[in-house]
Design a protein around this motif. Structure first.
Motif, PDB file in Angstrom:
ATOM      1  N   VAL A  98       1.431 -12.572   2.384  1.00 51.90           N
ATOM      2  CA  VAL A  98       1.046 -12.385   3.774  1.00 51.90           C
ATOM      3  C   VAL A  98       1.440 -10.983   4.243  1.00 51.90           C
ATOM      4  O   VAL A  98       0.731 -10.341   5.017  1.00 51.90           O
ATOM      5  N   ALA A  99       2.566 -10.501   3.744  1.00 50.64           N
ATOM      6  CA  ALA A  99       3.014  -9.155   4.102  1.00 50.64           C
ATOM      7  C   ALA A  99       2.004  -8.100   3.670  1.00 50.64           C
ATOM      8  O   ALA A  99       1.851  -7.058   4.330  1.00 50.64           O
ATOM      9  N   ASP A 100       1.314  -8.356   2.569  1.00 49.24           N
ATOM     10  CA  ASP A 100       0.280  -7.418   2.127  1.00 49.24           C
ATOM     11  C   ASP A 100      -0.815  -7.271   3.190  1.00 49.24           C
ATOM     12  O   ASP A 100      -1.378  -6.184   3.369  1.00 49.24           O
ATOM     13  N   ALA A 128      -3.485  -4.027   7.457  1.00 45.25           N
ATOM     14  CA  ALA A 128      -3.850  -3.838   8.861  1.00 45.25           C
ATOM     15  C   ALA A 128      -3.299  -2.523   9.398  1.00 45.25           C
ATOM     16  O   ALA A 128      -3.974  -1.816  10.155  1.00 45.25           O
ATOM     17  N   ALA A 129      -2.064  -2.192   9.022  1.00 47.19           N
ATOM     18  CA  ALA A 129      -1.458  -0.932   9.465  1.00 47.19           C
ATOM     19  C   ALA A 129      -2.209   0.260   8.888  1.00 47.19           C
ATOM     20  O   ALA A 129      -2.468   1.255   9.590  1.00 47.19           O
ATOM     21  N   ASP A 130      -2.580   0.164   7.629  1.00 46.21           N
ATOM     22  CA  ASP A 130      -3.315   1.248   6.977  1.00 46.21           C
ATOM     23  C   ASP A 130      -4.699   1.416   7.600  1.00 46.21           C
ATOM     24  O   ASP A 130      -5.162   2.543   7.835  1.00 46.21           O
ATOM     25  N   GLN A 131      -5.348   0.300   7.908  1.00 53.48           N
ATOM     26  CA  GLN A 131      -6.680   0.369   8.507  1.00 53.48           C
ATOM     27  C   GLN A 131      -6.626   0.979   9.900  1.00 53.48           C
ATOM     28  O   GLN A 131      -7.543   1.713  10.303  1.00 53.48           O
ATOM     29  N   ALA A 132      -5.566   0.685  10.652  1.00 54.80           N
ATOM     30  CA  ALA A 132      -5.428   1.263  11.988  1.00 54.80           C
ATOM     31  C   ALA A 132      -5.388   2.784  11.911  1.00 54.80           C
ATOM     32  O   ALA A 132      -6.035   3.479  12.705  1.00 54.80           O
ATOM     33  N   ARG A 133      -4.650   3.316  10.952  1.00 54.67           N
ATOM     34  CA  ARG A 133      -4.586   4.777  10.787  1.00 54.67           C
ATOM     35  C   ARG A 133      -5.943   5.337  10.359  1.00 54.67           C
ATOM     36  O   ARG A 133      -6.379   6.372  10.864  1.00 54.67           O
ATOM     37  N   LYS A 134      -6.622   4.639   9.448  1.00 51.37           N
ATOM     38  CA  LYS A 134      -7.936   5.097   8.995  1.00 51.37           C
ATOM     39  C   LYS A 134      -8.956   5.087  10.132  1.00 51.37           C
ATOM     40  O   LYS A 134      -9.905   5.866  10.123  1.00 51.37           O
TER      41      LYS A 134
END
Length: 287
Positions: free
Chosen positions: A100-102, A107-113
């Motif tokens: 689940v942590a993955d 989600a965090a990476d997508q927000a930056r992208k």
């Protein structure tokens, strides 16, 4: 931040990235007010907000935010995303909490992208204990999230129904968080809302030395995705020399094909640009 493991309330206006908060509500109205305060402050700072809730919770949130900001615009731009617990975490107990942590990392990476400087998450936690199997596993989950969020710089508030928890367990949950999310907070001095058509940001309120770093982080994040960027200043009531210097420095850092187009430029900004000699070829003043 004023919050801590003693259960004191956190200051959302100066929330460090990676802060893990909790809140205990006694009725749906209190839940909505706490969630709307956290979400509204995060949107104003330019971050992406993920709210894990029910359909009823989503409608209540948008109604509560209506007088604060254009929440429906934030949904349209992808700055505010509302999802169900099942969509966010699945419907079956994970074999490993790290799986689940993955999803959190993704989600965090997508927000930056997508051009957002950070990610904040508000989650109604009523469905977590049945998913994980026990209250002890919920505490393990919260411990995992504390370290993970610090690593990723993701801030969150875990929203618990106080009526379903005894006092001892609420205390254990509180200890796994940095503080309590408040039901109300001071209105931010300025709001930095993402816009995707045309690509850029809408700024309203007052920008000075106390919040110009927020302006900079939002502009840099948006420009990293699209270096031809529009900045709507129609709602800007005040800006100082440092603020205008930030606009100029971001424009100057763009590639030669990029530009920063300012719309609705107030007289004070034009005056500072002229007097301080801060004009730049990639800083455009539109009507």
């Amino acid at each position: 931040m004023s919050g801590g493991h003693d259960g004191s309330s956190a200051s959302l206006g100066a929330l460090p990235p990676g802060t893990h908060l909790c809140a205990f509500h006694r009725d749906p109205g209190e839940l909505t007010r706490i969630a709307a305060t956290f979400v509204g402050q995060g949107l104003s700072a330019g971050d992406r907000l993920l709210y894990v809730t029910t359909d009823d919770g989503a409608r209540a949130l948008l109604d509560e935010l209506r007088d604060q900001l254009a929440a429906h615009d934030a949904v349209a731009s992808g700055q505010l995303r509302i999802t169900s617990f099942a969509e966010a975490y699945g419907t079956r107990r994970p074999d490993d909490l790290d799986a689940v942590a993955d999803g959190f990392r993704a989600a965090a990476d997508q927000a930056r992208k997508d051009g957002f400087p950070g990610l904040r998450v508000a989650a109604e936690m009523d469905g977590l204990a049945p998913l994980l199997g026990s209250s002890e596993e919920v505490l393990n989950w919260e411990r995992l999230c504390t370290g993970l969020q610090r690593e990723l710089g993701v801030s969150s508030v875990c929203l618990y129904d106080a009526g379903t928890l005894d006092e001892e367990y609420r205390e254990l949950l509180t200890r796994e968080h940095a503080g309590l999310a408040p039901e109300v907070a001071e209105s931010p001095l300025a709001r930095f809302l993402a816009v995707d058509e045309p690509w850029g940001v809408r700024i309203s309120g007052e920008v000075d030395i106390s919040n110009d770093e927020l302006l900079h982080r939002v502009l840099v994040s948006r420009a990293a995705v699209m270096p031809r960027m529009h900045v709507d200043l129609h709602g800007l009531a005040f800006a100082d020399l440092r603020t205008v210097s930030r606009l100029r420095s971001v424009a100057a850092s763009l590639p030669e094909s990029g530009w920063l187009a300012l719309h609705g430029v107030p007289a004070v900004v034009r005056r500072i640009l002229d007097v301080a000699g801060l004009h730049h070829d990639r800083l455009r003043l539109e009507s």
